[in-house]
Design a protein around this motif. Structure first.
Motif, mmCIF file in Angstrom:
data_model
loop_
_atom_site.group_PDB
_atom_site.id
_atom_site.type_symbol
_atom_site.label_atom_id
_atom_site.label_comp_id
_atom_site.label_asym_id
_atom_site.label_seq_id
_atom_site.Cartn_x
_atom_site.Cartn_y
_atom_site.Cartn_z
ATOM 1 N N ARG A 116 0.824 -1.202 0.000
ATOM 2 C CA ARG A 116 0.000 0.000 0.000
ATOM 3 C C ARG A 116 0.860 1.255 0.000
ATOM 4 O O ARG A 116 0.556 2.230 -0.688
ATOM 5 C CB ARG A 116 -0.930 0.001 1.219
ATOM 6 N N GLN A 117 1.946 1.223 0.770
ATOM 7 C CA GLN A 117 2.840 2.375 0.831
ATOM 8 C C GLN A 117 3.519 2.626 -0.511
ATOM 9 O O GLN A 117 3.645 3.775 -0.948
ATOM 10 C CB GLN A 117 3.892 2.159 1.927
ATOM 11 N N THR A 118 3.932 1.552 -1.171
ATOM 12 C CA THR A 118 4.563 1.689 -2.480
ATOM 13 C C THR A 118 3.575 2.244 -3.491
ATOM 14 O O THR A 118 3.904 3.140 -4.285
ATOM 15 C CB THR A 118 5.099 0.328 -2.977
ATOM 16 N N ARG A 119 2.357 1.723 -3.470
ATOM 17 C CA ARG A 119 1.326 2.203 -4.391
ATOM 18 C C ARG A 119 1.070 3.693 -4.167
ATOM 19 O O ARG A 119 0.981 4.463 -5.134
ATOM 20 C CB ARG A 119 0.027 1.418 -4.194
ATOM 21 N N GLN A 120 0.968 4.096 -2.899
ATOM 22 C CA GLN A 120 0.704 5.498 -2.591
ATOM 23 C C GLN A 120 1.865 6.389 -3.001
ATOM 24 O O GLN A 120 1.672 7.493 -3.516
ATOM 25 C CB GLN A 120 0.416 5.672 -1.094
ATOM 26 N N LEU A 121 3.078 5.910 -2.795
ATOM 27 C CA LEU A 121 4.261 6.666 -3.185
ATOM 28 C C LEU A 121 4.278 6.908 -4.694
ATOM 29 O O LEU A 121 4.492 8.035 -5.152
ATOM 30 C CB LEU A 121 5.537 5.926 -2.767
ATOM 31 N N ILE A 122 4.049 5.856 -5.457
ATOM 32 C CA ILE A 122 4.024 5.985 -6.917
ATOM 33 C C ILE A 122 2.931 6.962 -7.343
ATOM 34 O O ILE A 122 3.146 7.836 -8.199
ATOM 35 C CB ILE A 122 3.805 4.609 -7.577
#
Length: 212
Positions: A10-16
């Motif tokens: 989820r954090q990676t998705r939000q960062l992207i």
């Protein structure tokens, strides 16, 4: 409890998504590539595509939430409340509270400018609106117990989504003109009540949840 792996995803998705949004708003949707987004986020191009199948998905990263919202409001309506009552009450609340759902938040003018500049994003908005109507139609059919060949759910869904789209356009035009939020809200509320006054009783009372 959410596992560590899921939280990291989820954090990676939000960062992207956050990085892509910043680039889109700064340079315009069509001038930004997936490769540039991946480099800025320090991930591979394949990783970006794993989370977002297309560049349009990156721009409209809240599309699933938007499509599901109208149906959720209808399913959660109170006893004695119709589908129209539930949707119109929320629309009025969104205007009063200046929420993102009616485009009355800081930065939305630039967001819509990006959309207007890109044929791909304009096309995607039409697709999204069609998906909202389709989802709401299915929900109304279930909630009203309508038969598969009954046209009423689609007719009602089309009109109710049309109200929302009209108000969104009114707000977007006001924002683009630099009009203050109070005046935009006044214009939108006036147009909303005029629209509602022209809806038939059949539409306004469709799928009323039994009281008690």
């Amino acid at each position: 409890m959410t596992g560590l792996r899921e939280r990291k995803k989820r954090q990676t998705r939000q960062l992207i998504s956050d990085i892509a949004t910043g680039l889109f708003l700064d340079r315009g949707f069509d001038r930004v590539t997936i490769a540039e987004i991946a480099e800025a986020a320090e991930v591979s191009v394949n990783t970006v595509y794993n989370y977002f199948p297309s560049k349009e998905d990156l721009f409209f990263d809240r599309e699933p939430e938007l499509i599901a919202r109208s149906s959720a409001l209808v399913r959660e309506r109170q006893p004695g409340q119709s589908a129209a009552d539930a949707l119109l009450a929320q629309l009025r609340k969104d205007l009063d509270e200046r929420t993102v759902h009616v485009g009355m938040t800081e930065g939305y003018a630039r967001f819509m400018e990006c959309v207007r500049e890109s044929p791909a994003l304009l096309a995607r908005m039409w697709v999204m609106q069609a998906r909202v109507v389709q989802g709401l139609t299915e929900t109304l059919r279930e909630e009203a117990g309508a038969t598969p060949d009954d046209p009423a759910p689609e007719v009602v869904a089309t009109q109710l989504v049309g109200v929302n789209n009209t108000i969104f356009r009114t707000v977007s035009m006001g924002v683009a003109e630099g009009v203050g939020t109070d005046e935009i809200s006044r214009r939108a509320r006036r147009k909303l009540e005029a629209f509602v006054a022209l809806l038939s009783d059949e539409v306004l009372n469709y799928a009323t949840r039994p009281a008690g």
